[in-house]
Each structure stands twice: as structure tokens, then as C-alpha cells.
Design a protein around this motif. Structure first.
Motif, PDB file in Angstrom:
ATOM      1  N   GLY A  39       1.019  -1.317  -0.096  1.00  0.00           N
ATOM      2  CA  GLY A  39      -0.042  -0.045  -0.077  1.00  0.00           C
ATOM      3  C   GLY A  39       0.884   1.128  -0.057  1.00  0.00           C
ATOM      4  N   LEU A  40       0.056   2.324   0.078  1.00  0.00           N
ATOM      5  CA  LEU A  40       0.707   3.654  -0.028  1.00  0.00           C
ATOM      6  C   LEU A  40       1.915   3.720   1.336  1.00  0.00           C
ATOM      7  N   VAL A  41       1.159   3.271   2.573  1.00  0.00           N
ATOM      8  CA  VAL A  41       2.120   3.349   3.764  1.00  0.00           C
ATOM      9  C   VAL A  41       2.462   2.289   4.190  1.00  0.00           C
ATOM     10  N   LEU A  42       1.394   1.090   4.123  1.00  0.00           N
ATOM     11  CA  LEU A  42       1.754  -0.285   4.813  1.00  0.00           C
ATOM     12  C   LEU A  42       2.049  -1.309   3.873  1.00  0.00           C
ATOM     13  N   PRO A  43       3.338  -1.932   3.908  1.00  0.00           N
ATOM     14  CA  PRO A  43       3.464  -3.178   2.961  1.00  0.00           C
ATOM     15  C   PRO A  43       2.650  -4.398   3.196  1.00  0.00           C
ATOM     16  N   ALA A  44       2.391  -5.248   2.045  1.00  0.00           N
ATOM     17  CA  ALA A  44       1.590  -6.338   2.328  1.00  0.00           C
ATOM     18  C   ALA A  44       1.985  -7.267   3.484  1.00  0.00           C
ATOM     19  N   TRP A  45       1.319  -7.857   3.852  1.00  0.00           N
ATOM     20  CA  TRP A  45       1.645  -8.982   4.912  1.00  0.00           C
ATOM     21  C   TRP A  45       2.064 -10.202   4.197  1.00  0.00           C
ATOM     22  N   ILE A 130     -13.573  11.831   1.686  1.00  0.00           N
ATOM     23  CA  ILE A 130     -12.873  12.505   0.701  1.00  0.00           C
ATOM     24  C   ILE A 130     -11.512  12.296   0.663  1.00  0.00           C
ATOM     25  N   LEU A 131     -10.619  12.472   1.830  1.00  0.00           N
ATOM     26  CA  LEU A 131      -9.315  12.079   1.662  1.00  0.00           C
ATOM     27  C   LEU A 131      -8.945  10.779   1.161  1.00  0.00           C
ATOM     28  N   LEU A 132      -9.892   9.857   1.415  1.00  0.00           N
ATOM     29  CA  LEU A 132      -9.467   8.571   1.122  1.00  0.00           C
ATOM     30  C   LEU A 132      -9.578   8.389  -0.391  1.00  0.00           C
ATOM     31  N   SER A 133     -10.535   9.112  -1.174  1.00  0.00           N
ATOM     32  CA  SER A 133     -10.503   9.354  -2.375  1.00  0.00           C
ATOM     33  C   SER A 133      -9.415   9.856  -3.016  1.00  0.00           C
ATOM     34  N   VAL A 134      -8.977  10.948  -2.614  1.00  0.00           N
ATOM     35  CA  VAL A 134      -7.765  11.523  -3.162  1.00  0.00           C
ATOM     36  C   VAL A 134      -6.647  10.815  -2.871  1.00  0.00           C
ATOM     37  N   ILE A 135      -6.187  10.304  -1.666  1.00  0.00           N
ATOM     38  CA  ILE A 135      -5.189   9.511  -1.313  1.00  0.00           C
ATOM     39  C   ILE A 135      -5.036   8.330  -2.145  1.00  0.00           C
ATOM     40  N   GLU A 136      -6.087   7.592  -2.584  1.00  0.00           N
ATOM     41  CA  GLU A 136      -6.139   6.344  -3.149  1.00  0.00           C
ATOM     42  C   GLU A 136      -5.448   6.488  -4.594  1.00  0.00           C
ATOM     43  N   ILE A 137      -6.028   7.840  -5.448  1.00  0.00           N
ATOM     44  CA  ILE A 137      -5.625   8.306  -6.535  1.00  0.00           C
ATOM     45  C   ILE A 137      -4.075   8.569  -6.462  1.00  0.00           C
ATOM     46  N   ALA A 138      -3.512   9.188  -5.275  1.00  0.00           N
ATOM     47  CA  ALA A 138      -2.286   9.413  -5.360  1.00  0.00           C
ATOM     48  C   ALA A 138      -1.321   8.262  -5.484  1.00  0.00           C
ATOM     49  N   GLY A 139      -1.735   7.337  -4.250  1.00  0.00           N
ATOM     50  CA  GLY A 139      -1.100   6.075  -3.919  1.00  0.00           C
ATOM     51  C   GLY A 139      -1.133   5.193  -5.140  1.00  0.00           C
ATOM     52  N   LYS A 140      -2.073   5.082  -6.286  1.00  0.00           N
ATOM     53  CA  LYS A 140      -1.849   4.245  -7.399  1.00  0.00           C
ATOM     54  C   LYS A 140      -1.395   5.068  -8.495  1.00  0.00           C
ATOM     55  N   ASN A 141      -0.536   6.156  -8.678  1.00  0.00           N
ATOM     56  CA  ASN A 141       0.088   6.633  -9.467  1.00  0.00           C
ATOM     57  C   ASN A 141      -0.882   7.357 -10.436  1.00  0.00           C
ATOM     58  N   LEU A 737      -3.403  11.377   7.238  1.00  0.00           N
ATOM     59  CA  LEU A 737      -2.419  10.533   7.614  1.00  0.00           C
ATOM     60  C   LEU A 737      -3.275   9.065   8.136  1.00  0.00           C
ATOM     61  N   VAL A 738      -4.203   9.182   8.905  1.00  0.00           N
ATOM     62  CA  VAL A 738      -4.888   8.062   9.635  1.00  0.00           C
ATOM     63  C   VAL A 738      -5.689   7.654   8.155  1.00  0.00           C
ATOM     64  N   THR A 739      -6.226   8.293   7.246  1.00  0.00           N
ATOM     65  CA  THR A 739      -7.078   7.646   6.393  1.00  0.00           C
ATOM     66  C   THR A 739      -6.223   7.070   5.352  1.00  0.00           C
ATOM     67  N   ALA A 740      -5.130   7.526   5.260  1.00  0.00           N
ATOM     68  CA  ALA A 740      -3.952   6.520   4.312  1.00  0.00           C
ATOM     69  C   ALA A 740      -3.729   5.288   4.779  1.00  0.00           C
ATOM     70  N   ALA A 746      -7.559  -1.548   4.489  1.00  0.00           N
ATOM     71  CA  ALA A 746      -9.086  -1.728   4.032  1.00  0.00           C
ATOM     72  C   ALA A 746      -8.694  -2.740   2.728  1.00  0.00           C
ATOM     73  N   SER A 747      -7.704  -2.151   1.989  1.00  0.00           N
ATOM     74  CA  SER A 747      -7.354  -2.813   0.676  1.00  0.00           C
ATOM     75  C   SER A 747      -6.511  -4.400   0.960  1.00  0.00           C
ATOM     76  N   HIS A 748      -5.831  -4.318   1.921  1.00  0.00           N
ATOM     77  CA  HIS A 748      -5.270  -5.445   2.345  1.00  0.00           C
ATOM     78  C   HIS A 748      -5.975  -6.576   3.032  1.00  0.00           C
ATOM     79  N   PHE A 749      -7.029  -6.013   3.593  1.00  0.00           N
ATOM     80  CA  PHE A 749      -8.191  -6.919   4.364  1.00  0.00           C
ATOM     81  C   PHE A 749      -9.110  -7.320   3.360  1.00  0.00           C
TER      82      PHE A 749
END
Length: 897
Positions: A39-45, A130-141, A737-740, A746-749
Motif C-alpha cells: 500500500g501507500l503506507v503499509l506493505p503487504a503482509w 473525501i481524503l480516502l478518494s484523493v489519497i487512493e488516486i495519489a497512491g495508485k500513480n 495520515l490516518v485515512t491513508a 482496507a485494501s489488504h483486508f
């Protein structure tokens, strides 16, 4: 090459078909390969390959717990954000309004309520989505994802269907809650449905599977358009000025124009005495005042033994606790209860006591400051500055005092000056020099009055100070001397026709004056008379006599005013004087010495003496003596009927004004220091409504579980720094930060358990981010008189989510791809289907809410038990249908777009 691969595959199949060797270990646990990425912050398990089923279950459970804990954290930091927003939007200003023909200064909010709800309030409650949508776009290039948009649509469905379903059913049986600002609700409801229609159009109609720059920009621009149109509806601007009007009776019983929405807002007649230049703010202030006075009156009736200050504090607590509040307040209050922080009852009690003490001190300082201020340095003046003397007094003493610096000598001249009294015929001219020695504080001199036997009106003259040396003249530097004639029984009247008094005066002494003579004892009857004030309700009925002794010139009629704690009291009653009656030795007083043989003695206690009896005796006198005697009889003056106007107590009115202005939720939920924030973070409070009840075990458990987040976010600057803007900026960074982290977890889950991001978004993430809003809306529905804070803001938030969350994210992504001569592809897929389902159900839901405003139900929330249960079940079923249909389409069970 291909034959070789085929042979290898055949060998693998054959090997799998053979029974395991007895010496080989038996492994019956299925192995899986997880298609998870960092993920953008957390690596996969890791590892991602050959993961046993039980480990997948453990990982899913850990991710789920982490997700729930992160939801708690984002709720806590969001409430710091909401507290900052409440402080910002609660800023006040002074405006001038016209009321009862005069200008008044009142304190009103700088932010319009509608604008605040659709901008900062909506951003505060929807910031994670709102921030989740913006951060997801940034995190997925800058490529489109399913989690952000899915969460926005899923959150909108949950808010509109589930929250309203809960709010409808929690209202007590038989009660209803009606949206007050219906025009704003209809405008925002239209925009909320249009937002998702527009989202479908740019996904599947205008440019299928592609979002162009202009589409993203227009999506974002719909946000200010929503705010502007809602503001126009709120203020009745443009087209709303020409809408068809109805008529109704307002709170004062006056027929006024009203729009057909059945609004309960109090209308004020334009151009009348009650017209306010800023009428919305004025009406709200008036309602708050009336509510406070009503609560105060009820508490005084319930607690007759308590002192007034205690009852005022209790009334202020009630006003703060039960008064209308913003969505931000309810959101913060709900989160505090969920995290073991207790409610605001204790803070309300402490704040009420503090506010009351500050208001009393402020009024006391203002009253003391309004008193006359002594001039600096040494000064001289008359004390007193008014003298009333009898014509036969001979002479009287006038007093001059010295104040300030008493060092050194001071001299000042005095001289008399004619008024209606003339020097030489009524008094003897006096002039001279007063010499104050070192340390002396007063001097006196005498003025002589000339007595005569001529009946005449009361007269006056002046004594003035001048030419001071070593000091200055202070006010008063002129004294007035009134000479009362002593050759007549007098003329009796009130000094003026109109009197104004406050209801808090208790007993008011109404003055009756005797002029043009002061000889003999006189009795005068008096009685009260109702006007708009009623005897026994606003004042105590009074009837009796007042007695003037010989040479007495003033008497007072005691009138007891009943205090009702009425803010805008303005009632009238009257006091009347009857004919004066002379008591005692009437003829001894007026006949010449050689005519005393004709006089008749009357006892002072003879209540039957009257002007008719006096006239009978005067008829036996010689004509000249009778004329002289008649001139000496007491007479009624011109003003024998006084009008008394009872108005509200100035002190009480000022106290109400100050306290109502301070009954501001931002004061309660805001913080002034880091010390206060850490004290709140480390303290476990009871979730009960009783502030004196200790925390329960469950409260302590919630407190311990959430302590980490409380301490971390106590580091955010207090709301009092920079007017709340510093807290606003830092809080939204923390939310990001928390939303990221939430997005990654959530994606890993989802990928761990094989759940698609679109389903994870509408089920888990949307639900987790909306839980605090659920509790906030529930409390708002029960406590508020209207449904705006619980339901009215839902539609606005849903529209803002799309216009900001998707508009900003997709605009940035489209610009990024455009700069590289690429297209920003967005697969309509499940999102377009989910939007279609939501739009159709949302239109049906809004229609049901509007239909519930009919008289048979009376409002959007509550109503008869059967109807509200059916409505609640209907709304909840809409949400279930939305989830089921969107889930089936996501897994290709049914065909989508």
C-alpha cells in the motif's frame, strides 16, 4: 517447446494422482496465493504465496481489528477537526437592528448556517471519505481505484437510508420532527441526486470509460454552485422573492405572509415596529431569550427556596443542554460517549457557573463605571444642590464641599440669582467668598427668605459658585432653591403624568407633591386602575389615603410590582388621586383673628369632614372672609392620574442578553490549552447524563482502548489558538495520515479474504466512517426541535462528497494524464451500477420524506408508531437492496455496465 511443457504438466498431474508415500508427511491444509500488493503506507503482509487457510483467517481478523481501531482513531481526530470548525463557524459580530422603533445592538454569527453546513461542516463529517478518494488516486500513480469512489457512494447510501431509518424510529411515539429550512433541504436533495446522476453520465454516457479534464473540473465546480443555490434558497433571494405566498397567523396573532412550506419560522411584519434589519438572526435571538425566560420562570416555580443566581445558573445549563446545536456539536458529543470521554453535562455545568459569574461581574463593572466620575485634582461643588424651604423659615443653610487634593487653601465665590423668585420681595440677595483652609472639606453660608401674607405660586431662585482659586468647579456648581408658600393648604398632584419602572423594583414609591402652600393637615384618597397590566398579576391592587402634615410637601404611595422574569414586559396601569380634604382646625387656620368666634372646631380624626361640610360653614361667613377662606382650601392639581409603565428589569434583560449570547456550543466543545486537552484525554468520564455519576467499568474499558488515540491527538493545537484555524489545518493533516493507513488496511483486508475493493468500500469502510454520524444524528433527532441537524444535513453532505471527493481526485488525475498526452481511464463497472441503484432509491427516499410532511403525519421524523416503524423498515430495506444488488453485480452474478 510446447511438447516439453505438455510432458512436464502430465507428469505433475500423474504425481498428484498417485497415493502419497507412507514415509512422506501428510499436509491437508490448503495453500493459497494472495494477490496483495504494497500500500501507500503499509506493505503487504508477507509471505503472499502458500498461505494456509487458518493464517488467512487470522490475517483477516487482525486486519479487521486494525480497521476498527483505525476507525476509532479517525473519529477522534475528526472530532478535533469538527471542534475547530464549530469554533470557526461560531464566530460572532455585532449588528444594529431596529426594534420597537429604536436601534439595538445584537450579536450574530458571522457564518450563515446554510453555508457553514455545506462547506466546513460537510467537510468535517465527510473528511475521511473525501481524503480516502484523493489519497487512493495519489497512491495508485494517479490511476482510478475502487475503494475511494465506492466508499463515497456507499457512505451516501448508508447516510440517507440507515441514518434516516434510525432517526425516524427513535422519536417518542406521537412526536414529530420537521425540517425547518425546507427550501434548503429540497435544493440540497436535488443536488445530492444530481451528483450521482452526473457521476453516471461522465462514466457511461458523455465519455464512456474515460474522465476528461473538463468533466473533473465541472464536477468540482458543482460544489460552489450547490452552496450558492442553497444560500439563495435560505435567504429567499432571486426567484424565491416571486414565489407564491400564503398567509398565516404569526406568534403575535398578526396575519403575515408565509411560504407554502409550512415553515414554523416567526415572521416579522416589514416596516413595523418589530422589523429587524437582520431578521433571521433577530428571530433566533428572540427565541433564545424567550426560551431562557420560560425555563427560568419554571425553575423558580420548582425551586422557590433557591436564590436567584442559582436558578439563573440552572436555567443557563438547561439552555446550553437543550438548545439548538450544530451537527459538529452532536458529532463530537457522540464520539466522546463512544470513546469513554463522557458527555458534556459536567462541562456545561462548569461553563454555566463561569459564564454567570463573568456576566454578573461585567454588569457590575459597567454599572460602577457609569457612575459619575470625580474630576481629578482639588474641586468644590454644592452638596446638596436642591433646597426646598418654607416661606416662613426665616433663613436656611447652604453647604459647599471640597474634594480631591486637600493640601493648601482654596477660595470660591458664591452669589444668588433670580429665577421666578425675585430678590428683595421673596429672598435677600446673598454673595460672598468661601475660604477653605488646608484640610477643610466643607463650608456653609445662610440665605434669608422673606415671608408675606399673599397667596402665590411656589417660586425658585439659584445660588451659583464662581471664580475658584486653588481648585476647579465640579458638578453641581449651581444650587436651586424652591420657596413654598405657607399661606395656602396647597395644590396636590403627581409631579408628572408618566412613570417608567422595572418589574424588579419590588415596591415602587410613587411621589405626590404639595405646591402653592403647605399649611394644615390634608388627607387625599388614591386608588389603582388596570390598564394592560392587571391587578394581582403584574401589580398588587392598592387603595387608601395619604396624609400631609402641616408644612409637609411630599408623600409617597407604595406600589408593589410583581416580578415575572418577563424579558419584553411592557404593560400599563394607573393611579388616581381624589379630592384633597382638610383636617383639623380649618377656620382657625384661615379666618382673621377677629372672626374666630364664627369658627367651628373639627377633630383631626373626623373622617367625615368633606368639602360639602366646609362649604356649609363658609356660607355662614361674611362674603370677604368666605372668599379668603376658599382661597386657602386644598385643591387637586392638573395631574391627578398617573400612568405607570412596567418594563423588564434592565439588570435581568442585560443578564439574559449576555447569557444567551454566551450559550454557544463552540465554547463547550472548544479547548483553550494543551493542559485542558491532556486532562480530558487522560480522564475517564461517565457516559451517563448525570454529571455526578462515576464512570462505569464499560466506560473505563472504552477509555483504556482509546487512550492511545486520545493522547496522540491531544497534541493538536487547542481551538483557541488562531481562532480555530491552526487546529483546523493540523487536524485535517492528521485525518489524511490516518485515512491513508485505513485505505491500505482496507485494501489488504479485502485482498486477504478475496473481497473486492468495491464491496469492501460500500460495506466495511463506508460503515466504519459513518458510525459517529449515526450516533450524532440519533441524539440530534431526539434533542432538537427540528430535523435539520439530523436529516437535513445528510443530503448536503452526500452532494459535497461527490463534488469534492471525486471532483478533486479525478480532476488532478485527469490533468496528470493529460500532461502526458494520455487518457484517464475509469472503468464504469460496479461504480456505475452502484450509482444507478443509489440514485433511483434516493429519489424514492426523498419523495417519502416530503410526503411525510402532510398533516396526517406532520414531519419527516417520528409520527404515529405504526407509520414510523413502516417508514424505518422501508428505508433500511432500501439500504439492504442496494448492498445486495451492488455485491451481486461486483461478482458478476447479475449483469452490470
Amino acid at each position: 517447446m510446447r511438447p516439453a511443457l505438455a510432458a512436464i504438466a502430465a507428469c505433475c498431474v500423474a504425481a498428484r494422482a498417485e497415493p502419497p508415500s507412507r514415509l512422506a508427511p501428510l499436509n491437508t491444509t490448503p495453500q493459497h496465493v494472495l494477490q496483495c500488493s504494497d500500500g501507500l503506507v503499509l506493505p503487504a503482509w508477507r509471505p503472499l504465496e502458500d498461505v494456509p487457510t487458518y493464517q488467512i483467517a487470522i490475517r483477516g481478523f487482525v486486519y479487521f481489528l486494525a480497521l476498527m481501531y483505525l476507525f476509532i482513531g479517525v473519529s477522534i481526530v475528526s472530532d478535533r477537526f469538527m471542534a475547530a470548525i464549530e469554533v470557526i463557524t461560531s464566530r460572532e459580530k455585532e449588528v444594529r437592528v431596529r426594534r420597537n422603533g429604536s436601534e439595538q445592538i445584537i450579536v450574530v454569527r458571522v457564518w450563515n448556517e446554510t453555508v457553514a453546513n455545506l462547506t466546513l461542516m460537510a467537510l468535517g463529517s465527510s473528511a475521511p471519505e473525501i481524503l480516502l478518494s484523493v489519497i487512493e488516486i495519489a497512491g495508485k500513480n494517479f490511476e482510478a481505484g475502487d475503494l475511494g469512489p465506492g466508499t463515497i457512494v456507499g457512505s451516501a447510501a448508508y447516510n440517507l437510508f440507515v441514518i434516516i431509518a434510525i432517526c425516524v424510529v427513535v422519536i417518542p411515539d406521537g412526536e414529530v420532527r420537521k425540517i425547518k429550512h425546507l427550501r434548503v433541504f429540497l435544493v440540497t436533495a436535488t443536488w445530492s441526486i444530481f451528483a450521482y446522476v452526473w457521476l453516471y453520465m461522465i462514466l457511461a454516457v458523455i465519455s464512456p470509460s474515460e474522465v476528461e479534464v473538463w468533466e473533473g473540473a465541472v464536477t468540482f465546480l458543482f460544489f460552489p454552485a450547490t452552496v450558492m443555490t442553497a444560500y439563495i434558497a435560505d435567504r429567499r433571494l432571486l426567484v424565491y422573492k416571486y414565489l407564491k405566498k400564503g398567509y398565516r397567523v404569526n406568534e403575535r396573532g398578526v396575519i403575515v405572509e408565509a411560504e407554502g412550506d409550512g415553515s414554523v419560522e416567526m415572521a416579522l411584519k416589514p416596516g413595523g415596529d418589530d422589523f429587524l434589519s437582520d431578521d433571521d438572526e433577530g428571530r433566533e435571538l428572540e427565541k433564545s431569550r424567550k426560551e431562557y425566560v420560560s425555563v427560568l420562570r419554571e425553575l423558580r416555580r420548582q425551586h422557590p427556596d433557591e436564590d436567584l443566581e442559582t436558578v439563573e445558573r440552572m436555567a443557563l445549563e438547561t439552555l446550553m443542554a437543550s438548545g439548538p446545536k450544530s451537527r459538529a456539536f452532536y458529532r463530537v458529543a457522540a464520539t466522546r460517549k463512544m470513546t469513554g470521554g463522557g458527555d458534556f453535562s459536567r462541562k456545561i455545568s462548569e461553563r454555566a457557573q463561569s459564564d454567570l459569574s463573568e456576566v454578573k461581574a461585567e454588569l457590575q463593572r459597567r454599572d460602577s463605571g457609569s457612575a459619575s466620575i470625580e474630576p481629578r485634582g482639588p474641586n468644590v461643588r454644592f452638596d446638596p444642590d436642591h433646597y426646598t424651604v418654607m416661606e416662613n423659615c426665616g433663613s436656611f443653610e447652604v453647604r459647599v464641599v471640597r474634594a480631591g487634593d486637600l493640601n493648601g487653601d482654596v477660595t470660591v465665590q458664591y452669589t444668588t440669582e433670580d429665577g421666578t423668585a425675585e430678590a428683595g420681595s421673596d429672598y435677600v440677595t446673598a454673595q460672598g467668598l468661601l475660604h477653605f483652609k488646608h484640610g477643610e472639606t466643607e463650608k456653609t453660608f445662610r440665605v434669608q427668605v422673606i415671608d408675606d401674607d399673599v397667596f402665590e405660586e411656589d417660586e425658585h431662585f439659584y445660588v451659583r459658585l464662581s471664580s475658584p482659586k486653588g481648585a476647579s468647579l465640579a458638578s453641581p456648581s449651581t444650587a436651586t432653591v424652591v420657596i413654598l408658600d405657607d399661606d395656602h393648604s396647597g395644590v396636590f398632584s403627581f409631579p408628572q403624568r408618566d412613570f417608567e419602572l422595572t418589574e424588579s423594583v419590588g415596591t415602587y414609591d410613587l411621589k405626590v407633591v404639595r405646591t402653592a402652600g403647605a399649611r394644615g393637615k390634608v388627607r387625599i384618597p388614591y386608588w389603582t386602575e388596570d390598564g394592560t397590566a392587571k391587578g394581582g398579576a403584574q401589580y398588587e391592587i392598592a387603595q387608601g389615603h395619604i396624609f400631609f402634615e402641616n408644612n409637609e410637601t411630599e408623600k409617597y404611595i407604595p406600589l408593589h410590582i410583581i416580578e415575572e422574569d418577563s424579558y419584553e414586559k411592557d404593560v400599563l396601569f394607573y393611579v388616581n388621586l381624589g379630592n384633597p380634604e382638610l383636617l383639623g382646625d380649618f377656620y382657625d387656620a384661615y379666618l382673621p383673628d377677629d372672626s374666630t368666634s364664627l369658627s367651628v372646631q373639627y377633630s383631626e380624626d373626623n373622617d367625615d369632614s368633606n368639602t360639602g361640610t366646609e362649604a356649609n360653614h363658609l356660607a355662614t361667613l361674611p362674603e370677604e372672609e368666605a372668599v379668603v377662606a376658599m382661597m386657602g382650601l386644598p385643591k387637586a392639581g392638573e395631574i391627578t392620574r398617573a400612568q405607570l409603565r412596567i418594563k423588564e428589569s434592565k439588570e435581568f434583560k442585560n443578564t439574559v442578553d449576555k447569557l444567551v449570547q454566551r450559550a454557544n456550543a463552540s465554547i463547550i466543545i472548544g479547548t483553550s490549552s494543551w493542559k485542558e486537552q491532556f486532562a480530558e484525554a487522560l480522564t475517564a468520564n461517565s457516559g451517563s447524563d448525570d454529571p455526578d455519576e462515576p464512570p462505569s467499568c464499560f466506560d473505563y474499558v472504552l477509555h483504556v482502548v482509546t487512550l492511545f488515540w486520545k493522547i496522540i491527538f491531544a497534541l493538536i493545537p487547542p481551538t483557541d489558538i488562531g481562532g480555530g484555524y491552526v487546529c483546523f489545518v493540523v487536524s485535517i493533516i492528521c485525518i489524511g495520515l490516518v485515512t491513508a493507513v485505513i485505505g491500505d488496511v482496507a485494501s489488504h483486508f479485502g485482498c486477504t479474504l478475496g473481497i473486492k475493493d468495491s464491496v469492501t468500500a460500500i460495506v466495511f469502510v463506508a460503515l466504519g466512517t459513518s458510525i459517529p454520524d449515526t450516533f450524532a444524528s440519533k441524539v440530534a433527532a431526539i434533542q432538537d426541535k427540528h430535523a435539520d441537524a439530523s436529516v437535513g444535513n445528510v443530503t448536503g453532505s452526500n452532494a459535497v462528497n461527490v463534488f469534492l471527493g471525486i471532483g478533486v481526485a479525478w480532476t488532478v488525475a485527469a490533468i496528470f494524464h493529460w500532461s502526458k498526452n494520455e487518457k484517464f481511464h475509469v472503468d464504469p463497472g460496479n461504480l456505475a451500477f452502484s450509482v444507478t441503484m443509489f440514485c433511483s432509491e434516493a429519489a424514492l427516499a426523498v419523495l417519502v420524506l416530503v410526503l411525510r410532511r402532510r398533516r396526517s403525519i406532520g414531519g419527516e421524523l417520528g409520527g404515529p408508531r405504526g407509520i414510523k416503524i413502516v417508514t424505518s423498515m422501508f428505508f433500511f430495506s432500501l439500504w439492504l437492496i442496494y448492498l445486495i444488488m451492488s455485491g451481486l453485480e461486483a461478482y458478476d452474478v447479475i449483469e452490470g455496465f
